[in-house]
Design an enzyme around this catalytic site. Structure first.
Site, mmCIF file in Angstrom:
data_model
loop_
_atom_site.group_PDB
_atom_site.id
_atom_site.type_symbol
_atom_site.label_atom_id
_atom_site.label_comp_id
_atom_site.label_asym_id
_atom_site.label_seq_id
_atom_site.Cartn_x
_atom_site.Cartn_y
_atom_site.Cartn_z
ATOM 1 N N SER A 158 0.819 -1.218 0.000
ATOM 2 C CA SER A 158 0.000 0.000 0.000
ATOM 3 C C SER A 158 0.852 1.266 0.000
ATOM 4 O O SER A 158 1.903 1.321 0.635
ATOM 5 C CB SER A 158 -0.893 -0.001 1.244
ATOM 6 O OG SER A 158 -1.514 1.259 1.404
ATOM 7 N N TYR B 263 -2.098 5.312 -4.350
ATOM 8 C CA TYR B 263 -3.164 6.290 -4.177
ATOM 9 C C TYR B 263 -2.661 7.576 -4.815
ATOM 10 O O TYR B 263 -1.635 8.122 -4.391
ATOM 11 C CB TYR B 263 -3.435 6.540 -2.691
ATOM 12 C CG TYR B 263 -4.349 5.523 -2.022
ATOM 13 C CD1 TYR B 263 -5.567 5.175 -2.582
ATOM 14 C CD2 TYR B 263 -3.995 4.952 -0.808
ATOM 15 C CE1 TYR B 263 -6.409 4.263 -1.951
ATOM 16 C CE2 TYR B 263 -4.826 4.040 -0.168
ATOM 17 C CZ TYR B 263 -6.039 3.706 -0.745
ATOM 18 O OH TYR B 263 -6.869 2.809 -0.124
ATOM 19 N N THR C 187 -5.510 2.452 -7.050
ATOM 20 C CA THR C 187 -6.813 2.295 -6.398
ATOM 21 C C THR C 187 -7.661 3.532 -6.674
ATOM 22 O O THR C 187 -7.258 4.654 -6.363
ATOM 23 C CB THR C 187 -6.638 2.078 -4.887
ATOM 24 O OG1 THR C 187 -5.880 0.879 -4.707
ATOM 25 C CG2 THR C 187 -7.971 1.944 -4.183
ATOM 26 N N LYS D 270 -7.700 -0.695 -9.582
ATOM 27 C CA LYS D 270 -8.369 -1.431 -8.480
ATOM 28 C C LYS D 270 -9.587 -0.661 -7.986
ATOM 29 O O LYS D 270 -9.488 0.530 -7.694
ATOM 30 C CB LYS D 270 -7.385 -1.627 -7.327
ATOM 31 C CG LYS D 270 -8.000 -2.270 -6.082
ATOM 32 C CD LYS D 270 -6.944 -2.579 -5.037
ATOM 33 C CE LYS D 270 -7.489 -3.302 -3.828
ATOM 34 N NZ LYS D 270 -8.153 -2.448 -2.854
ATOM 35 N N HIS E 109 -13.581 -2.616 -2.125
ATOM 36 C CA HIS E 109 -12.674 -2.182 -1.063
ATOM 37 C C HIS E 109 -13.080 -2.810 0.286
ATOM 38 O O HIS E 109 -12.920 -2.207 1.343
ATOM 39 C CB HIS E 109 -12.677 -0.649 -0.961
ATOM 40 C CG HIS E 109 -11.362 -0.053 -0.544
ATOM 41 N ND1 HIS E 109 -10.587 0.718 -1.367
ATOM 42 C CD2 HIS E 109 -10.675 -0.105 0.629
ATOM 43 C CE1 HIS E 109 -9.497 1.126 -0.724
ATOM 44 N NE2 HIS E 109 -9.526 0.634 0.492
HETATM 45 C C1 LIG Z 1 -7.261 -2.735 7.236
HETATM 46 C C2 LIG Z 1 -7.388 -2.598 5.748
HETATM 47 C C3 LIG Z 1 -6.627 -1.651 5.094
HETATM 48 C C4 LIG Z 1 -6.702 -1.511 3.709
HETATM 49 N N1 LIG Z 1 -5.883 -0.624 3.079
HETATM 50 C C5 LIG Z 1 -5.915 -0.525 1.719
HETATM 51 C C6 LIG Z 1 -5.018 0.328 1.036
HETATM 52 O O1 LIG Z 1 -4.173 0.982 1.627
HETATM 53 N N2 LIG Z 1 -5.128 0.406 -0.316
HETATM 54 C C7 LIG Z 1 -6.045 -0.323 -1.030
HETATM 55 O O2 LIG Z 1 -6.097 -0.232 -2.254
HETATM 56 N N3 LIG Z 1 -6.898 -1.148 -0.397
HETATM 57 C C8 LIG Z 1 -6.851 -1.269 0.956
HETATM 58 N N4 LIG Z 1 -7.703 -2.139 1.598
HETATM 59 C C9 LIG Z 1 -8.672 -2.918 0.808
HETATM 60 C C10 LIG Z 1 -8.117 -4.264 0.443
HETATM 61 O O3 LIG Z 1 -7.018 -4.132 -0.430
HETATM 62 C C11 LIG Z 1 -9.175 -5.140 -0.261
HETATM 63 O O4 LIG Z 1 -9.698 -4.462 -1.368
HETATM 64 C C12 LIG Z 1 -10.299 -5.493 0.685
HETATM 65 O O5 LIG Z 1 -9.773 -6.153 1.825
HETATM 66 C C13 LIG Z 1 -11.369 -6.375 0.035
HETATM 67 O O6 LIG Z 1 -10.839 -7.430 -0.690
HETATM 68 P P1 LIG Z 1 -11.188 -7.612 -2.244
HETATM 69 O O7 LIG Z 1 -10.780 -6.348 -2.925
HETATM 70 O O8 LIG Z 1 -10.373 -8.797 -2.654
HETATM 71 O O9 LIG Z 1 -12.662 -7.847 -2.326
HETATM 72 C C14 LIG Z 1 -7.611 -2.315 2.987
HETATM 73 C C15 LIG Z 1 -8.380 -3.284 3.650
HETATM 74 C C16 LIG Z 1 -8.271 -3.418 5.012
HETATM 75 C C17 LIG Z 1 -9.105 -4.474 5.697
#
Ligand SMILES: Cc1cc2nc3c(=O)[nH]c(=O)nc-3n(C[C@H](O)[C@H](O)[C@H](O)COP(=O)(O)O)c2cc1C
Length: 270
Positions: free
Chosen positions: A116, A139, A165, A237, A261
């Protein structure tokens, strides 16, 4: 023959889901609210889980599976299986080693990892600990020059794809975080954004949301600009609509991540 050392995995843990209660007991309310909550009323957050549980496999029996494997090539890199750790910000919230531990775990299990922009270790340090392909999650920052510099750093550190993203133009409003007044503890910070300046307010702004909070949110022009700025595979994404997927590909993206997300940014999405 020596047995693999399993002593560090607690006996209460057999599957990934078993870590959930285990972590809850060990994290403070602040960290837990950040890690485990969704946006708004958490309708999407809950639905994600239910829909995932509803997926059924339809096995074909009696096949000869010898020499079977799950290996694949994605954007020019070989993976043992189609699993990459999703980008997750601020991993030092849950352990002092944070992303450095995650990237080593990913390598041990031959999984890729998407780092990230909001990692709590620098992208260069994480890359130094990597043993499997790394992708960088971007980002787009209010300062587009700083954004290009992040891309350049990721390229220089050996990241093999760029994941932009686009579903979080502003941070998700998470009621559970509000209730504990979530804040990053001292010593944990988005270290990759060090030195970035806060943009000046736009003169004559009318709407607090559209002209202020979202004044610097990325647009399709940023995808065009990023496509021109890097030779890395570009993955968008946070796509939820077929027409947006087509538009991303037309803009030169190499792939999309269909995702809401985790229900963390906008509630009531499919
Ligand atoms: C604690 C946490 C922090 C996250 N931080 C980011 C992030 O910094 N950047 C990002 O693109 N997605 C972030 N996400 C989203 C995840 O990358 C992911 O999209 C989400 O857990 C759902 O999974 P999926 O996209 O496979 O459905 C975060 C998710 C969680 C649970």
């Amino acid at each position: 023959m020596t047995q693999p050392r399993m002593t560090s995995i607690p006996s209460a843990i057999a599957a990934a889901a078993d870590y959930m209660p285990y972590a809850h007991e060990r994290l403070d309310d602040n960290a837990w609210a950040y890690i485990a909550s969704g946006a708004g009323d958490e309708i999407t957050f809950r639905a994600n889980r239910a829909v995932f549980d509803d997926l059924a496999l339809n096995p074909r029996v009696l096949a000869d599976v010898r020499s079977g494997n799950t290996a694949l090539t994605l954007f020019g890199k070989r993976f043992a299986h189609p699993i990459l750790l999703a980008p997750v910000a601020y991993q030092r919230l849950v352990h002092p080693d944070g992303e450095l531990a995650s990237v080593q775990a990913a390598a041990a299990l031959e999984a890729g990892m998407i780092v990230s922009t909001l990692a709590s270790h620098t992208l260069e340090d994480i890359a130094r600990h990597a043993g499997a392909p790394l992708w960088f999650q971007l980002y787009v920052q209010p300062d587009r020059g700083f954004t290009r510099e992040l891309v350049r750093r990721a390229e220089a550190a050996g990241y093999s794809a760029l994941v932009v993203t686009v579903d979080a133009p502003i941070a998700g409003i998470r009621n559970r975080e509000q209730l504990v007044r979530f804040q990053l503890p001292e010593g944990i910070a988005p270290v990759n954004l060090c030195g970035m300046e806060t943009p000046a307010p736009i003169p004559g702004a009318k709407s607090q949301v559209f002209d202020m909070l979202m004044a610097h949110a990325p647009t399709w022009k940023d995808i065009d600009d990023l496509r021109a700025a890097t030779r890395l595979p570009l993955i968008v994404k946070g796509i939820l609509r077929p027409d947006d997927a087509e538009r991303a590909l037309a803009a030169g993206a190499d792939g999309v991540v269909v995702s809401n997300h985790g229900g963390r940014t906008l509630d009531s999405q499919p």
